[in-house]
Every structure is written in C-alpha cells, then in structure tokens.
Design an enzyme around this catalytic site. Structure first.
Site, short mmCIF file in Angstrom:
data_model
loop_
_atom_site.label_atom_id
_atom_site.label_comp_id
_atom_site.label_asym_id
_atom_site.label_seq_id
_atom_site.Cartn_x
_atom_site.Cartn_y
_atom_site.Cartn_z
N CYS A 191 0.83 -1.21 0.00
CA CYS A 191 0.00 0.00 0.00
C CYS A 191 0.86 1.26 0.00
N CYS A 248 -1.62 1.80 -2.96
CA CYS A 248 -2.60 2.86 -2.75
C CYS A 248 -1.98 4.26 -2.70
N LYS A 262 -0.24 5.48 -5.96
CA LYS A 262 -1.32 5.48 -6.96
C LYS A 262 -2.23 6.68 -6.77
N TYR A 310 -8.56 -3.38 -11.78
CA TYR A 310 -8.15 -2.22 -11.00
C TYR A 310 -6.83 -1.59 -11.45
N GLU A 368 -6.40 1.86 -13.40
CA GLU A 368 -5.98 3.03 -12.60
C GLU A 368 -4.67 3.61 -13.13
N HIS A 373 -27.27 20.53 -1.06
CA HIS A 373 -27.31 21.10 -2.39
C HIS A 373 -26.28 22.22 -2.51
N GLU A 418 -26.02 14.24 -3.42
CA GLU A 418 -27.45 14.42 -3.12
C GLU A 418 -28.33 13.62 -4.08
P1 FAD Z 1 1.42 -6.26 1.85
O1 FAD Z 1 1.13 -4.84 2.09
O2 FAD Z 1 1.70 -6.67 0.46
O3 FAD Z 1 2.67 -6.62 2.78
C1 FAD Z 1 3.33 -7.86 2.73
C2 FAD Z 1 4.79 -7.65 3.13
O4 FAD Z 1 5.40 -8.91 3.44
C3 FAD Z 1 5.61 -7.07 1.98
O5 FAD Z 1 6.42 -6.02 2.47
C4 FAD Z 1 6.48 -8.25 1.54
O6 FAD Z 1 7.67 -7.85 0.96
C5 FAD Z 1 6.68 -8.97 2.86
N1 FAD Z 1 7.07 -10.38 2.76
C6 FAD Z 1 6.59 -11.32 1.91
N2 FAD Z 1 7.14 -12.52 2.19
C7 FAD Z 1 7.97 -12.32 3.24
C8 FAD Z 1 8.80 -13.19 4.01
N3 FAD Z 1 8.86 -14.49 3.77
N4 FAD Z 1 9.54 -12.65 5.01
C9 FAD Z 1 9.49 -11.33 5.29
N5 FAD Z 1 8.70 -10.47 4.61
C10 FAD Z 1 7.95 -10.97 3.61
N6 FAD Z 1 -5.97 -1.17 -1.60
C11 FAD Z 1 -6.83 -0.22 -1.17
O7 FAD Z 1 -7.50 -0.41 -0.16
N7 FAD Z 1 -6.97 0.95 -1.85
C12 FAD Z 1 -6.25 1.23 -2.96
O8 FAD Z 1 -6.40 2.30 -3.53
C13 FAD Z 1 -5.32 0.26 -3.41
N8 FAD Z 1 -4.56 0.50 -4.49
C14 FAD Z 1 -3.64 -0.41 -4.88
C15 FAD Z 1 -2.85 -0.12 -5.99
C16 FAD Z 1 -1.92 -1.03 -6.42
C17 FAD Z 1 -1.06 -0.68 -7.60
C18 FAD Z 1 -1.76 -2.26 -5.71
C19 FAD Z 1 -0.72 -3.25 -6.15
C20 FAD Z 1 -2.54 -2.56 -4.63
C21 FAD Z 1 -3.50 -1.64 -4.20
N9 FAD Z 1 -4.32 -1.89 -3.11
C22 FAD Z 1 -5.22 -0.96 -2.69
C23 FAD Z 1 -4.24 -3.17 -2.37
C24 FAD Z 1 -3.41 -3.00 -1.06
O9 FAD Z 1 -2.16 -2.44 -1.35
C25 FAD Z 1 -3.25 -4.36 -0.40
O10 FAD Z 1 -4.53 -4.90 -0.17
C26 FAD Z 1 -2.52 -4.27 0.95
O11 FAD Z 1 -1.25 -3.70 0.83
C27 FAD Z 1 -2.39 -5.69 1.55
O12 FAD Z 1 -1.69 -5.65 2.76
P2 FAD Z 1 -0.98 -6.96 3.32
O13 FAD Z 1 -0.50 -6.61 4.69
O14 FAD Z 1 -1.84 -8.13 3.15
O15 FAD Z 1 0.27 -7.22 2.35
P1 NDP Z 2 -7.01 -8.84 -10.97
O1 NDP Z 2 -6.66 -10.23 -10.66
O2 NDP Z 2 -8.17 -8.24 -10.30
O3 NDP Z 2 -7.19 -8.68 -12.58
C1 NDP Z 2 -6.31 -9.18 -13.48
C2 NDP Z 2 -6.59 -8.64 -14.87
O4 NDP Z 2 -5.62 -9.16 -15.77
C3 NDP Z 2 -7.94 -9.05 -15.43
O5 NDP Z 2 -8.44 -8.03 -16.24
C4 NDP Z 2 -7.59 -10.30 -16.27
O6 NDP Z 2 -8.47 -10.51 -17.34
C5 NDP Z 2 -6.25 -9.90 -16.81
N1 NDP Z 2 -5.44 -11.07 -17.15
C6 NDP Z 2 -5.16 -12.12 -16.37
N2 NDP Z 2 -4.37 -12.99 -17.02
C7 NDP Z 2 -4.16 -12.48 -18.26
C8 NDP Z 2 -3.44 -12.92 -19.39
N3 NDP Z 2 -2.80 -14.08 -19.37
N4 NDP Z 2 -3.43 -12.14 -20.46
C9 NDP Z 2 -4.09 -10.96 -20.48
N5 NDP Z 2 -4.81 -10.49 -19.45
C10 NDP Z 2 -4.84 -11.24 -18.34
O7 NDP Z 2 -5.71 -8.03 -10.63
P2 NDP Z 2 -5.25 -6.57 -10.35
O8 NDP Z 2 -3.79 -6.77 -10.45
O9 NDP Z 2 -5.84 -5.52 -11.18
O10 NDP Z 2 -5.69 -6.28 -8.83
C11 NDP Z 2 -5.32 -7.10 -7.76
C12 NDP Z 2 -6.04 -6.66 -6.50
O11 NDP Z 2 -5.44 -5.46 -5.98
C13 NDP Z 2 -7.49 -6.35 -6.72
O12 NDP Z 2 -8.30 -7.48 -6.54
C14 NDP Z 2 -7.77 -5.26 -5.69
O13 NDP Z 2 -8.42 -5.79 -4.55
C15 NDP Z 2 -6.43 -4.68 -5.30
N6 NDP Z 2 -6.42 -3.27 -5.76
C16 NDP Z 2 -7.27 -2.35 -5.18
C17 NDP Z 2 -7.34 -1.06 -5.66
C18 NDP Z 2 -8.30 -0.08 -5.09
O14 NDP Z 2 -8.87 -0.31 -4.05
N7 NDP Z 2 -8.55 1.04 -5.75
C19 NDP Z 2 -6.48 -0.63 -6.74
C20 NDP Z 2 -5.62 -1.64 -7.28
C21 NDP Z 2 -5.62 -2.92 -6.79
P3 NDP Z 2 -9.75 -11.50 -17.27
O15 NDP Z 2 -10.86 -10.69 -16.71
O16 NDP Z 2 -9.95 -11.89 -18.69
O17 NDP Z 2 -9.36 -12.66 -16.40
#
Ligand code: FAD
Ligand code: NDP
Length: 601
Positions: free
Chosen positions: A161, A166, A169, A302, A306, A576, A581
């Site tokens: 995150c 997040c 982003k 997503y 995004e 408003h 609203e």
């Molecule tokens: P993480 O935050 O992924 O933390 C896991 C940590 O464990 C990492 O630092 C990793 O390196 C470490 N780790 C892994 N294996 C090991 C190991 N064996 N030993 C030590 N450390 C290890 N969510 C939202 O709510 N709003 C958003 O707008 C949003 N935007 C997103 C945009 C993007 C591009 C992405 C990729 C995700 C987004 N998410 C968003 C999703 C959100 O980031 C994740 O749901 C959240 O970070 C999950 O938290 P977590 O603690 O499960 O894992």
């Molecule tokens: P998703 O798993 O949600 O989506 C993957 C996308 O990639 C789908 O459109 C899928 O298509 C496509 N895809 C998968 N395999 C292939 C392939 N072989 N070739 C071409 N296209 C492919 O992953 P995201 O990485 O977008 O998001 C992961 C999670 O991160 C989300 O579930 C969300 O919870 C979290 N997140 C939250 C955000 C927020 O709150 N604003 C922002 C960003 C992430 P198809 O539909 O055909 O399978």
C-alpha cells in the site's frame, strides 16, 4: 450448590481457601453485594475469562474464610484475587494490571519461546497486528523483506500500500485530476497558458518517493516506540515454532515464537511470453526514473485501469489491452461506463486481445524510456503489431507463500491461488498459525481490510476479545481517474442472489455542477441503488461514478452497515448542490424503462 463453610474452624477454612486457589487458575473471593467485586467480575466477563467466585456472604463460615484469607495474603478485604496460585490483590491491583496490559499475560500458558508472536510481513496487515499485540503487552517481532522485482525495484517498510500501491497510486491519480482542473481553470477565468503547462514526470516521481520515504521512516519509529522487534529479513519456517531469517547481507538468525501471523501479501504476476523480461509492473512504475512515454497496460482490472488512467491524465499516450471484460467482479454496467469515459479522455482500448511477443528495439536509460515492439493476438485470430516505450503488466497478483517453508509446518494452501486457507477467525489448519490481508483466501484485497483483520486478530489472541472481522459490505473505489465507488453487490450478483423479480434498481446519470462551466461531457456520471423488494427495499448494492466518489462512498458505507432501505435514502434531505445528493432523489427504476439521463439541477 455453593461450597459451605458449615462449622468451619480456622484450619478447615484455611484448607478450603488453599484448595480453591489450587483448583482454579483465576480465583476470586468475593461478596455478592460488594460493588468492587461486581465491577471486577464484570471485567473478567468482558475479557471472556473463566473464573471461580466464592461469595463469602452467601455461605456460612464466610467470615472464617475471610479471616483465613487475611492470614494467608495479608489482605483483609474482598475482592481477593489469586491467579495460578499467586496472590494478586484487590480490585485496584487487578484493574491496574489490566490497564498496563499485564493481566491477560499472567493467565496465559507460559512458554520458553523468544516471542509471543512473530508477524511475517510488515505491510498493512502485519504492522497493524504487530502494533496491537505489542500494545497488549506481548513480545512481538516483525520480519519484513522485499525481494527485488524482476526489473530490480525494491522499497522500504510498510508493504504494498505505502510503497507500490494505494499511496503512490492516489498521489499520481491526483496529478491527473490536477491536469483536468488546469483545463477547467481557463473556463473559470484563470489565465493558464497551454504552452507553459507541461507535466514533468521526474518532479512527480521524486515528490511521491520523498513522501513514501517519510512514511517508511515513520513505520520504523512506530515499531520502535511500540517495542516491536523489527527484522528487515526474509522469514522461513524451520519447524512449527521456529523461523530462520535472512537479511540482505545474507546474515541468518533463528528466532522462535508461540504464535505466528502470516501477512506476506501478493506480488505481480508476469505473463510468460517471449520478451517478458522487458516489461515493468506496478512494483516499478511509481519509482521509474524516466517518464514512461507511450505505454501499453496489459490487463483490465483495477491496477491496469488506474495506472492507465493517471498516465493518460498526465498527458501520455496510453493503450489498455483487455483480454475479456473490464473490471471482472464489478458491476458491468459501471465498468463499461468507466471504459467509455476513459475512451473519451484519451485512453485507447484494444479489446479481446493478449500480447504474444515483445521485442526490444531500444534500451531505456536513466532518463529516457526504451522502445519495444509488441505483437498481440485477438480472439478473432488477427495479429497486431505496435511499438511502445513502456509495457506495464497488470494481469493479477500471486500469493507470497512459495518459499515460506509452510510445508514444514503443514499449513494448508489453496491449490490454485496458493493463498492461506483460514477460518472466520483467520486461523489456519495449524492452530498457532494465522493469516491476514491479501494472502488469505477469499478476502477482499484491500488495505483497510488487512488493517482491521490484523487489529482484531491481535485483540482476540491477546486482548480477551471475541470480535471477528466483518468482511461484508466493504466499500471500495477505483480511481480511473473518474472515480467509481461501490458497496455490496453488483447488479449481476444481486440478480443471481435474489432474482430479477425481487429486485428494484433505481438509477440516474448526472453531470456534476462544476463540470457545466468547462462544458465537460454531460451525463458521464452515474448513481445506482440496488434494492430487494421482499426486504422492504433494503439497499444491497450502492454504485457511484463521479468526482470524489471515494469520499462519497465512505459515508454511505455506514448507512449500508446499518441496513438502510430505499425509504431511508428518500427520507434523507440532501446537501445542495453536491453530487452525492442524487442518492436522496433517485426515482427512476430500471424496470420502468424510463430514460435515466439528467438535465438541469
Ligand atoms: P502487503 O502490504 O503486500 O505486505 C506484505 C509484506 O510482506 C511485503 O512487504 C512483503 O515484501 C513482505 N514479505 C513477503 N514474504 C515475506 C517473508 N517471507 N519474510 C518477510 N517479509 C515478507 N488497496 C486499497 O485499499 N486501496 C487502494 O487504492 C489500493 N490501491 C492499490 C494499488 C496497487 C497498484 C496495488 C498493487 C494494490 C493496491 N491496493 C489498494 C491493495 C493494497 O495495497 C493491499 O490490499 C494491501 O497492501 C495488503 O496488505 P498486506 O498486509 O496483506 O500485504
Ligand atoms: P485482478 O486479478 O483483479 O485482474 C487481473 C486482470 O488481468 C484481469 O483483467 C484479467 O483478465 C487480466 N489477465 C489475467 N491474465 C491475463 C493474461 N494471461 N493475459 C491478459 N490479461 C490477463 O488483478 P489486479 O492486479 O488488477 O488487482 C489485484 C487486486 O489489488 C485487486 O483485486 C484489488 O483488490 C487490489 N487493488 C485495489 C485497488 C483499489 O482499491 N482502488 C487498486 C488496485 C488494486 P480476465 O478478466 O480476462 O481474467
């Protein structure tokens, strides 16, 4: 029957006291009318503690017992509390212990491990669980280690995150919105010269990374202040209560704990096609040293939408390659409206298409992107070739469970997703191992979900509480950059669950007032409430597409948690002139077939 003190002499009373203290881990000598005793027993109940209370006023011989207690403990009054045979004291003593988070540890089984809990993963979930456990007086260690992405990117403490999700982003999303606002500003009388208004990627990237650096530091300080041992090292189970940690210099350490919380999250998946070594993922984008230039975003969920949205918003040429549908799992009408808006605002879509080959034409340098030829194939069999400066792969994320050594402990994983399988209390099949956040099967992959799960899990494990994380009706927002907020069911899910006959869908397109002066497109925004007729039109799906949808949706999620009906929305007087609203005046049902486009305010 209460134990009787009938004909107790001093020695019998003393024997009874000793027998009670020995037989019960938490023993309270009490009087039923004593307010201090009542308050203390209530505290024990709130903490879900099993205790034995002997009410000295309800048995004969109570005064002999109280005398024996005085002889034994030096305390004359009640309540008189013993834990594991040790005298603790009266109400004030127990309350002070609880306040200092020392009461529950006294009641737990003692162990010889170094830590009460080791948290593996220092992201949203792991940090929240660790801080809560430490605040409850436990010895806690957090292991967090970031393996470099295939493109070589790495980052600091805080997980996805903060570093590559997040936070960067949302900041880049805001940069895109500012671009829109700059265009609007002219119509509002600002003299913004289009020649001098240019976006600078390096400035944005540096500002975002500086902010993240501050957050990384803040998390380290928080852990130190909370007495959590932080190991910037990769953790792997050696046996059921032992993990090996390896830091970036290869230094190994073996540490032990009674319990484990796994919060290792997910990492981006990369398509296995020729040339896939030339792609980047969201792990790399936010710290890219050069402006990505003409970009192909592969994937249609997503992350792809995004990132594609904000890159186009800062003026780049962006194409999104979609294999099937936009935003799988989301309300498809709203997903298509997002696609339409993005299309009208510069994003190109290549539908029903997947990349098959990538060739490098020119390498990237520190400040300029490379050039790549991408071959792709449509479902109709046609092949397309196009050149891009950057290819962002956003085709889903994989669980980080592969080399955690879970097989040594016997923790079960879902065979397809490799995620942890957990109970409703986030407990795996191995009793002392728990999983939270993205790495847990069938849970929304969202930061606030991971944080809440971590906090509540620690409270249950170490704070005597019972509350489970409620994974239902979780609000979320997609920032594309037009925002789409939703809570509850999509229309497709509602139809499957309740059937068309039992649903009433209220909806309306709208144009925010602020869009009218700069003549932005009309009716691009949309509001929808999905209601169940047989449940007094309870709202089971809330959807909004528009400016600030994230802020709006958060507020309405409280109403959804309270079970709001359409009548509750109708009875609410709006503010408003706002976009939100619209939810207080929705009167067009889909079933009526009436036009949901809006004119006027
Ligand atoms: P993480 O935050 O992924 O933390 C896991 C940590 O464990 C990492 O630092 C990793 O390196 C470490 N780790 C892994 N294996 C090991 C190991 N064996 N030993 C030590 N450390 C290890 N969510 C939202 O709510 N709003 C958003 O707008 C949003 N935007 C997103 C945009 C993007 C591009 C992405 C990729 C995700 C987004 N998410 C968003 C999703 C959100 O980031 C994740 O749901 C959240 O970070 C999950 O938290 P977590 O603690 O499960 O894992
Ligand atoms: P998703 O798993 O949600 O989506 C993957 C996308 O990639 C789908 O459109 C899928 O298509 C496509 N895809 C998968 N395999 C292939 C392939 N072989 N070739 C071409 N296209 C492919 O992953 P995201 O990485 O977008 O998001 C992961 C999670 O991160 C989300 O579930 C969300 O919870 C979290 N997140 C939250 C955000 C927020 O709150 N604003 C922002 C960003 C992430 P198809 O539909 O055909 O399978």
């Amino acid at each position: 029957m209460p134990p009787t003190g009938d004909q107790l002499d001093g020695s019998k009373a003393a024997a009874l006291v000793k027998e009670k203290i020995k037989a019960h881990t938490l023993m309270v000598f009490s009087k039923s009318y004593c307010p201090y005793c009542i308050r203390l027993k209530e505290l024990f109940k709130t903490l879900n503690l099993e205790f034995e209370a002997l009410e000295l006023d309800l048995i004969s011989g109570g005064s002999e017992i109280q005398h024996a207690l005085h002889e034994l403990s030096g305390q004359k009054t009640v309540p008189n509390v013993y834990i594991k045979g040790k005298h603790i004291g009266g109400s004030d003593d127990v309350t002070a212990l609880h306040r200092d988070n020392k009461l529950l540890p006294l009641l737990e089984e003692s162990h010889d491990f170094q830590y009460d809990v080791i948290v593996i993963g220092g992201g949203s979930g792991g940090l929240s669980a660790a801080k809560e456990a430490a605040a409850l007086g436990r010895r806690v260690a957090v292991c967090d280690f970031v393996k470099p992405s295939p493109a070589g990117t790495t980052w600091g403490l805080g997980g996805t995150c903060v570093n590559v999700g997040c936070i960067p982003k949302k900041l880049m999303h805001h940069a895109a919105l500012l671009g829109h606002h700059l265009k609007d500003a002219r119509e509002y009388g600002w003299n913004v010269d289009s020649e001098t208004v240019k976006h600078n990627w390096q400035t944005l990237k540096t500002a975002v990374q500086d902010h993240i650096g501050g957050l990384n530091w803040g998390y380290r300080v928080q852990l130190r202040d909370n007495n959590v041992k932080y190991l910037n090292a990769y953790a792997q189970f050696l046996s059921s209560n032992t993990v090996k940690t390896v830091n970036k210099r290869g230094k190994e350490e073996v540490i032990t704990a009674q319990k484990f919380i796994i919060a290792t999250g997910l990492r981006p998946r990369i398509l296995d096609i020729p040339g896939s070594e030339f792609v980047i993922t969201s792990d790399d984008l936010f710290s890219l040293s050069y402006c990505p230039g003409k970009t192909l975003c592969v994937g249609a969920s997503y992350i792809s939408l995004e990132c594609g949205g904000f890159l186009a918003g800062i003026g780049l040429d962006v194409t999104v390659m979609v294999r099937s549908i936009l935003l799988r799992g989301f309300d498809q009408q709203c997903a298509e409206l997002i696609g339409k808006y993005m299309g009208n605002n510069g994003v190109k879509f290549q539908r029903h298409c997947v990349p098959t080959k990538i060739e490098k034409l020119k390498s990237s340098t520190e400040d300029t992107p490379g050039l790549y030829r991408v071959t792709s194939k449509s479902t109709d069999g046609n092949e397309h070739v196009e050149e891009y400066n950057t290819i962002l792969m956003a085709i889903g994320r994989e669980a980080c469970t592969d080399d955690l050594g879970l097989e040594t402990v016997g923790v079960l994983l879902d065979s397809k997703s490799k995620k942890l399988i957990g109970s409703e209390a986030e407990q795996t099949n191995i009793a002392h191992v728990y999983g939270i956040g993205d790495v847990l099967q069938d849970k929304p992959e969202l930061t606030p979900v991971a944080i809440q799960a971590g906090r509540l899990l620690s409270r249950r494990l170490f704070g005597g509480q019972k509350e489970l994380t409620d994974y239902s009706n979780i609000a979320t927002t997609v920032f594309t950059p037009l925002e789409y907020g939703c809570i509850g069911l999509s229309e497709e899910e509602a139809l499957a669950k309740y059937g068309a006959e039992d649903l009433e869908v209220y909806h309306s397109h709208f144009t925010p007032l602020e869009w009218t002066v700069p003549h932005r497109e009309e009716n691009a925004c949309y509001a929808k409430l999905i209601c169940v007729k047989s449940l007094k039109e309870k709202v089971v799906g809330f959807h909004i597409l528009g400016d600030q949808a994230g802020e709006i949706t958060q507020g309405f999620s409280v109403a959804m948690r309270c079970g709001a009906t359409k009548a509750d929305f109708d009875a609410t007087i709006g503010i408003h002139p706002t976009s939100a609203e619209i939810f207080t005046t929705l009167d067009i049902t889909k079933s009526s077939g009436k036009n949901a486009l809006k004119t006027g305010c």
